[in-house]
Design an enzyme around this catalytic site. Structure first.
Site, PDB file in Angstrom:
ATOM      1  CD  GLN A  77      -2.682   1.311   2.498  1.00 35.34           C
ATOM      2  OE1 GLN A  77      -2.998   0.296   3.104  1.00 35.34           O
ATOM      3  NE2 GLN A  77      -3.066   2.523   2.886  1.00 35.34           N
ATOM      4  CB  CYS A 109      -6.199   0.063   3.978  1.00 31.52           C
ATOM      5  SG  CYS A 109      -7.399   0.991   4.963  1.00 31.52           S
ATOM      6  CG  HIS A 128      -4.908  -1.104   8.082  1.00 32.73           C
ATOM      7  ND1 HIS A 128      -4.630  -0.357   6.957  1.00 32.73           N
ATOM      8  CD2 HIS A 128      -4.190  -2.252   7.950  1.00 32.73           C
ATOM      9  CE1 HIS A 128      -3.763  -1.001   6.202  1.00 32.73           C
ATOM     10  NE2 HIS A 128      -3.488  -2.167   6.769  1.00 32.73           N
ATOM     11  CG  ASP A 182      -1.534  -4.938   6.687  1.00 35.27           C
ATOM     12  OD1 ASP A 182      -1.571  -3.928   5.950  1.00 35.27           O
ATOM     13  OD2 ASP A 182      -1.461  -4.866   7.931  1.00 35.27           O
TER      14      ASP A 182
END
Length: 229
Positions: free
Chosen positions: A85, A91, A163, A178
């Protein structure tokens, strides 16, 4: 170089489903709320991905360090699609990308998703993130859907306190994607049939028990649309 910043997407299954379908997810699939981790039989199976939205707290920052350390030596499957990211507040979009692109063949995904997958499949995770930054079609779609939902659109220059991360099954491994972490996270064993249950157990043990007083978690699943009776 200044990090690009987008207004965040709302944790809203209707918004995320519409967003994903306009990018190439077939209408037979949906992103749906998981209202309780103890009532998983209500969610259509199989589940193709689990999307978790959690509050950013000191307790979860401790978990991030543990996850990165325990995953450092794990050899992740080559079939895993993982991207970093590189855009602030993106996100939610990255979470949807991880959910869909790790199931691109199974779901028969077309459109923008397929085009972006083919464009970036040979890239490293960082380059994939930077490629997303410049994708005009995605920028327009993200902007359009960030204005939808029940909450007011947030200033993209502000940082959200929540998140999104995504759990997928690859080679019977439960993997958390992630884009803010150095690597994906190995979370144990699973299967396509038990992904929802295994991801839910991991979330309970690693997130909810770590911060039991915090109620600001939400869970969604990528599943097929139930057939009408």
């Amino acid at each position: 170089m200044t990090q690009p910043s987008w207004p965040p997407l709302e944790s809203n299954p209707n918004v995320l489903t519409t967003f994903a379908r306009e990018l190439g997810l077939p209408k037979e699939y949906q992103i749906t709320d998981v209202f309780s981790l103890d009532l998983l039989m209500m969610i259509p199976h199989p589940c193709h991905a689990v999307i978790l939205l959690y509050p950013i707290t000191e307790k979860n920052k401790e978990l991030k360090k543990i996850q990165q350390e325990t995953s450092r030596e794990f050899v992740f499957p080559k079939s895993l699609y993982y991207m970093k990211q590189t855009i602030r507040n993106a996100c939610g979009t990255i979470g949807v990308l991880h959910a869909v692109l790790n199931n691109i063949e199974e779901l028969g995904v077309k459109g923008w998703f397929k085009k972006f997958y083919e464009q970036t499949i040979e890239m490293d995770p960082e380059t994939r993130g930077h490629t997303l930054e410049k994708d005009k079609e995605m920028i327009e779609k993200h902007e359009e859907h960030s204005e939808k939902g029940q909450t007011d659109q947030m200033d993209p220059e502000e940082s959200t306190e929540y998140h999104f991360v995504t759990f997928v099954c690859k080679n019977n491994n439960l993997i958390q994607c992630d884009g803010r972490k150095e690597t994906p996270v190995f979370c144990g064993e699973t299967s396509p049939e038990t992904l929802l249950e295994d991801a839910s157990l991991y979330i309970k043990e690693q997130y909810l028990k770590r911060d039991p007083e915090n109620l600001m978690f939400s869970f969604m699943a990528l599943t097929h649309v139930p057939e009408e009776d």
